[in-house]
Design an enzyme around this catalytic site. Structure first.
Site, short mmCIF file in Angstrom:
data_model
loop_
_atom_site.label_atom_id
_atom_site.label_comp_id
_atom_site.label_asym_id
_atom_site.label_seq_id
_atom_site.Cartn_x
_atom_site.Cartn_y
_atom_site.Cartn_z
N HIS A 88 0.87 -1.19 0.00
CA HIS A 88 0.00 0.00 0.00
C HIS A 88 0.90 1.24 0.00
O HIS A 88 1.46 1.61 1.03
CB HIS A 88 -0.89 0.00 1.25
N ASP A 136 1.26 2.54 3.58
CA ASP A 136 0.40 3.71 3.40
C ASP A 136 1.23 4.99 3.46
O ASP A 136 0.74 6.03 3.91
CB ASP A 136 -0.75 3.74 4.41
N HIS A 187 1.52 5.35 -1.67
CA HIS A 187 1.15 6.52 -2.47
C HIS A 187 2.44 7.13 -3.03
O HIS A 187 3.25 7.66 -2.27
CB HIS A 187 0.42 7.56 -1.60
N LYS A 236 -9.30 -0.40 -6.17
CA LYS A 236 -9.42 0.16 -4.82
C LYS A 236 -10.76 0.83 -4.62
O LYS A 236 -11.19 1.65 -5.43
CB LYS A 236 -8.29 1.19 -4.62
N HIS A 241 -10.61 0.97 1.45
CA HIS A 241 -10.43 1.95 2.52
C HIS A 241 -11.64 1.74 3.42
O HIS A 241 -12.75 2.15 3.08
CB HIS A 241 -10.37 3.39 1.98
N HIS A 260 -4.76 -0.77 5.72
CA HIS A 260 -4.37 0.00 6.91
C HIS A 260 -5.35 -0.14 8.07
O HIS A 260 -5.96 0.84 8.50
CB HIS A 260 -4.12 1.48 6.56
C1 NCD Z 1 -3.81 8.99 2.02
C2 NCD Z 1 -3.31 10.05 1.04
O1 NCD Z 1 -2.86 11.10 1.49
O2 NCD Z 1 -3.37 9.80 -0.16
N1 NCD Z 1 -3.94 9.58 3.33
C3 NCD Z 1 -3.93 8.92 4.52
O3 NCD Z 1 -4.13 9.56 5.55
N2 NCD Z 1 -3.71 7.62 4.59
C4 NCD Z 1 -5.07 8.41 1.54
C5 NCD Z 1 -5.48 7.16 2.27
O4 NCD Z 1 -4.85 6.11 2.11
O5 NCD Z 1 -6.45 7.21 3.02
ZN ZN Z 2 -3.41 4.98 1.57
#
Ligand code: NCD
Ligand code: ZN
Length: 346
Positions: A14, A248, A16, A100, A137, A175
Site C-alpha cells: 500500500h 500507506d 502513495h 481500490k 479503505h 491500513h
Molecule cells: C492517504 C493520502 O494522502 O493519499 N492519506 C492517509 O491519511 N492515509 C489516503 C489514504 O490512504 O487514506
Molecule cells: Zn493509503
C-alpha cells in the site's frame, strides 16, 4: 560486532507515490527497500482506467534509475461508473493487480469515490469472476458516526455483507487500525487479508496531542487507542498469514499539513523497513519480520517471492526533520527521533 538482519526483499502492499516532481522526490526511498509496491490510484484526477494506469506506470518507470529492480503494481480507482468491461481489461493487463474502493469523501482525493456499495456491485461481480482483488479503505463516511468508530462501523455495515455476497472475491482491508478489525480478519474467510502501517504500530491517538497538536501524525483512518495499537502489533508479529506489510506512505507538503485544515497522510517510505524492524524487535519477534514483510502478501496476491535480499544492521540513525518534496518539503514519520535499525546498501 554489528548485528545484521538479512531478509528476502520485501514488498509494500500500500503505497502513495504521487506524481511529477513530488514522485521524483520520494520514489527512491521505496525502491531502495522494496522490490514491488501496490501503487494507490488516488491522484487528482484518479486513475480510473487501464489506459490511465499504464500511463502512470510509464511515468513511474521513467523516474527510476537504469536497470533498477522495482516493480510498480498498478491499481484502478473504483467509481460508481466503473464498467465490468474496464474491470475485465484491468484483470487481463499484467501490470494491474487490484482495484481500490474509496468511499466517497473518506480520505485524500476520494471525491470521485463510491457513494454507495450497491453502485459497484456489477464491478465487484466482474472482479470476482476475473480474480482481481479488491482493496478497501474501510471507513464509513456517515457524519453521524464518530470519526474514531468509522472503521468498526464499516465492518458491520459494508464489509460483512460484502464478504457474504462475494464469497470468492479476494479483499484486502487496508491500513487496519482497531482491535475489531484484527479480530474480524483473523476470524474471517481465507479471501480476506489486511495491511498494517508502521505509524499505526508505533502510535496511539494520544501521540497526536502529545504536548500540543501534531499534524504530522494525522492520517486516515485516524490513530486509535493504545489497546488498538497493541492488538495491531500482536497481529503483525503473530505469524498469521493474512496480515502483511503496507506502509500507506502518503507524503504531503509540510505547508499542507501545518495548516488550519491540514490534510491526512504520513510519509514513511524513508525508513519504513527499519521502523518495522524496530517494532518487531521491541515485541521480541524479529524472526517474524520476513514473513510479514516479504512472505504473506505475495502469497495472498498469488505472486512469486522476490529473489533479492536486503540487509539491515543494528545501528542508530537520526531521522531527518524534513526531506525534499517537489518544490517544498515533507516532514517524515519519526522526524528528529533515533531509529535503531539502518539499511545497508549492497
Ligand atoms: C492517504 C493520502 O494522502 O493519499 N492519506 C492517509 O491519511 N492515509 C489516503 C489514504 O490512504 O487514506
Ligand atoms: Zn493509503
Amino acid at each position: 560486532m554489528t548485528t545484521t538482519l538479512a531478509l528476502r526483499r520485501p514488498d509494500d502492499f500500500h503505497l502513495h507515490l504521487r506524481d511529477g516532481a513530488r514522485m521524483a522526490s520520494v520514489i527512491q526511498d521505496s525502491a531502495r527497500r522494496f522490490a514491488r509496491a501496490i501503487v494507490m490510484p488516488n491522484l487528482n484526477p484518479p486513475i480510473t482506467t487501464v489506459t490511465a494506469a499504464l500511463e502512470y506506470r510509464s511515468r513511474i518507470l521513467a523516474c527510476l534509475n537504469e536497470g533498477q529492480d522495482f516493480t510498480p503494481m498498478m491499481t484502478l480507482f473504483l467509481t460508481d461508473h466503473t464498467s465490468p468491461a474496464e474491470i475485465h481489461a484491468a484483470a487481463a493487463c499484467e501490470h494491474i493487480y487490484a482495484a481500490k474502493l474509496y468511499p466517497a469523501g473518506s480520505t485524500t482525493n476520494s471525491e470521485h469515490g463510491v457513494t454507495a456499495i450497491e453502485s459497484v456491485h456489477t464491478a465487484l461481480e466482474a472482479m470476482q469472476e476475473a480474480g482481481l482483488p479488491l482493496l478497501v479503505h474501510g471507513e464509513v463516511t456517515d457524519p453521524h458516526v464518530d470519526v474514531f468508530d468509522r472503521e468498526a462501523a464499516f465492518i458491520d455495515r459494508v464489509l460483512t455483507p460484502l464478504l457474504q455476497r462475494f464469497r470468492k472475491l479476494r479483499v484486502v482491508f487496508e491500513h487496519i487500525t482497531t482491535r475489531e478489525a484484527v479480530h474480524f480478519v483473523r476470524n474471517g474467510p481465507d479471501t480476506l487479508a489486511a495491511t498494517i502501517t508502521p505509524h499505526h504500530l508505533l502510535n496511539g491517538r494520544s501521540a497526536m496531542f502529545d504536548g500540543g497538536l501534531r499534524p504530522h501524525l494525522y492520517c486516515l483512518p485516524v490513530l486509535k487507542r493504545e489497546e488498538d495499537r497493541q492488538a495491531l502489533v500482536q497481529a503483525a508479529v503473530g505469524g498469521h498469514p493474512r496480515f502483511f506489510l503496507g506502509t500507506d506512505s502518503a507524503p504531503h507538503p509540510r505547508t499542507a499539513k501545518e495548516s488550519a485544515c491540514g490534510c491526512a497522510g504520513i510519509y514513511s517510505a524513508h525508513g519504513a523497513l527499519e521502523l518495522y524492524a524496530q517494532i518487531f524487535e521491541s515485541a521480541g519477534a524479529l524472526n517474524q519480520l520476513e514473513q510479514f514483510a516479504a512472505g504473506n502478501g505475495a502469497v495472498f496476491y498469488g505472486l512469486p517471492g522476490n529473489s533479492g535480499r536486503v540487509t539491515l544492521e543494528k545501528r542508530d540513525w537520526r531521522v531527518p526533520d524534513t526531506l525534499p518534496f517537489g518544490d517544498g518539503e515533507v516532514v517524515p514519520l519519526f522526524a528528529g527521533e533515533v531509529c535503531h535499525w539502518s539499511l545497508t546498501d549492497a
